[in-house]
Design a protein around this motif. Structure first.
Motif, mmCIF file in Angstrom:
data_model
loop_
_atom_site.group_PDB
_atom_site.id
_atom_site.type_symbol
_atom_site.label_atom_id
_atom_site.label_comp_id
_atom_site.label_asym_id
_atom_site.label_seq_id
_atom_site.Cartn_x
_atom_site.Cartn_y
_atom_site.Cartn_z
ATOM 1 N N PHE A 27 3.128 -2.651 -11.610
ATOM 2 C CA PHE A 27 3.859 -1.481 -11.130
ATOM 3 C C PHE A 27 4.953 -1.976 -10.200
ATOM 4 C CE2 PHE A 27 4.413 2.228 -8.235
ATOM 5 C CZ PHE A 27 4.863 3.127 -9.182
ATOM 6 N N VAL A 28 6.178 -1.879 -10.692
ATOM 7 C CA VAL A 28 7.342 -2.389 -9.970
ATOM 8 C C VAL A 28 8.151 -1.174 -9.508
ATOM 9 C CG1 VAL A 28 9.463 -3.765 -10.220
ATOM 10 C CG2 VAL A 28 7.378 -4.436 -11.436
ATOM 11 N N ARG B 105 4.651 -3.922 -6.779
ATOM 12 C CA ARG B 105 3.883 -3.303 -5.684
ATOM 13 C C ARG B 105 2.385 -3.332 -5.950
ATOM 14 N NH1 ARG B 105 8.137 -3.442 -2.283
ATOM 15 N NH2 ARG B 105 9.898 -2.235 -3.058
ATOM 16 N N VAL B 106 2.010 -3.209 -7.231
ATOM 17 C CA VAL B 106 0.595 -3.231 -7.601
ATOM 18 C C VAL B 106 0.455 -3.999 -8.912
ATOM 19 C CG1 VAL B 106 -1.433 -1.834 -8.194
ATOM 20 C CG2 VAL B 106 0.200 -0.967 -6.512
ATOM 21 N N PRO C 280 0.804 -1.225 0.000
ATOM 22 C CA PRO C 280 0.000 0.000 0.000
ATOM 23 C C PRO C 280 0.836 1.274 0.000
ATOM 24 C CG PRO C 280 -0.236 -1.204 2.076
ATOM 25 C CD PRO C 280 0.572 -2.072 1.165
ATOM 26 N N ARG C 281 2.118 1.174 0.298
ATOM 27 C CA ARG C 281 2.946 2.387 0.265
ATOM 28 C C ARG C 281 3.021 2.963 -1.144
ATOM 29 N NH1 ARG C 281 8.295 0.296 3.120
ATOM 30 N NH2 ARG C 281 7.793 -1.426 1.719
ATOM 31 N N GLN D 228 8.700 1.219 -12.456
ATOM 32 C CA GLN D 228 8.550 0.656 -13.792
ATOM 33 C C GLN D 228 7.101 0.254 -13.979
ATOM 34 O OE1 GLN D 228 11.221 -2.665 -14.348
ATOM 35 N NE2 GLN D 228 12.891 -1.643 -13.297
ATOM 36 N N MET D 229 6.620 0.366 -15.204
ATOM 37 C CA MET D 229 5.314 -0.181 -15.544
ATOM 38 C C MET D 229 5.552 -1.242 -16.601
ATOM 39 S SD MET D 229 2.561 2.808 -15.379
ATOM 40 C CE MET D 229 2.608 4.069 -14.102
#
Length: 313
Positions: free
Chosen positions: A119-120, A102-103, A31-32, A87-88
């Motif tokens: 999303f890295v 992360r996401v 969540p950050r 990064q995406m």
DNA sequence: AACACATCCTGACTGC
DNA sequence: TGCAGTCAGGATGTGT
């Protein structure tokens, strides 16, 4: 990490694959990475799920995906900033997971292909958020989306990016306004180039490269630079950004990748950034790296001298 | 208001 | 091998 050319490379990739895609589900691993989405992870997931992605738009280093709108609702966008290490990546679901994801946003593309937008982000300075959009202060198109067509959202900008100045590759970029701001600023020119409210898209690499090309010392007070020289500097900025976009951005390590995980190759064209100790490509003197603002400034001590008089050629 | 600085974080790499 | 130190593409909040 990523500056305008890297973000533009990502934007172009997302635009090609995600325009018309529908979000199936969302996983927030950390969540950050949603620190700019104040309503929290649950709200992020619920708001995003089921939406269609209409485009990929960029201003400076800010990137957003306008979302399909529900009746009576204001226009929303998925806002992204890569920060230093974001990064995406667009991966098929069975592609091996990246350790620092992360996401994950699972989508079905317009061609009905299942993909994951991952999303890295190593350092978690980057972030994603659902943001509402407002009219641009000047009423003009908010950013670059790779199309000349006008869409209902084209003069809307995510509220969190509203304060960001236009970048040098923006058709509505105003050079004179930038030069005027230079004249009013007594900080060193590099500080001013990095101020995204003066002109956006420039970061540490392209600031050092542009200053090297224009033969200006990074600490030269902006107000002491003649209009002619400042115009030259901004021309170099524009050129170096455009050339780097052509090359798919600059990669030194694992930290910058396009949506397919591939590196850009502009690093071969660098003259200052990361060249510490190597001979200047113009005069042969060793490039120096000064500690500056908790990071580094790379420059040629011979070609880029601090000038105390107002006349800086 | 303008400016300078600290801060948010993690991981890769270097040198002892 | 382990450990400390250094480095990293950015934006923002705070204090003077």
């Amino acid at each position: 990490m990523p500056e305008l050319p890297e973000v533009e490379t990502v934007r172009a990739g997302l635009a090609e694959s995600l325009t018309g895609a529908k979000v199936q589900s969302v996983i927030v691993h950390d969540p950050r990475s949603l620190k700019r989405h104040l309503a929290g992870s649950r709200d992020f997931i619920e708001t995003l799920s089921g939406r269609k992605i209409e485009a990929a738009v960029r201003r400076g280093k800010f990137l957003w995906l306008p979302l399909s709108r529900k009746r009576g609702e204001e226009q929303l966008a998925l806002m992204g900033h890569l920060g230093m290490s974001g990064q995406m990546l667009l991966r098929s679901p069975d592609f091996e997971a990246e350790a620092l994801t992360r996401v994950t946003i699972k989508v079905r593309t317009a061609e009905r292909e299942r993909l994951e937008l991952r999303f890295v982000d190593q350092r978690i300075f980057g972030s994603l958020a659902i943001d509402f959009m407002e009219e641009t202060p000047d009423g003009l198109t908010a950013g670059f989306s790779g199309t000349n067509e006008l869409f209902s959202w084209s003069n809307l900008i995510p509220s969190q990016a509203k304060h960001i100045a236009r970048d040098p590759l923006d058709p509505n970029y105003d050079l004179d306004a930038v030069l005027k701001k230079f004249k009013a600023k007594h900080s060193g020119i590099k500080r001013v180039l990095l101020d995204q409210q003066v002109v956006s898209g420039i970061g540490n690499i392209y600031a050092d490269e542009s200053l090297w090309r224009a033969r200006i010392h990074y600490d030269q007070p902006a107000s002491t630079i003649s209009n002619a020289k400042a115009s030259l500097l901004m021309a170099e900025v524009t050129q170096v950004l455009a050339a780097a976009v052509e090359a798919g951005g600059t990669s030194f390590d694992e930290q910058y990748k396009n949506i397919n995980g591939e590196s850009g190759y502009f690093s071969v064209s660098l003259n200052a950034y990361g060249m510490t100790g190597l001979p200047c490509n113009r005069c042969g003197r060793a490039i120096r790296r000064d500690n500056w603002m908790n990071r580094g400034s790379h420059y040629c001590p011979n070609c880029q001298k601090l000038r105390t008089s107002r006349a800086s050629k």
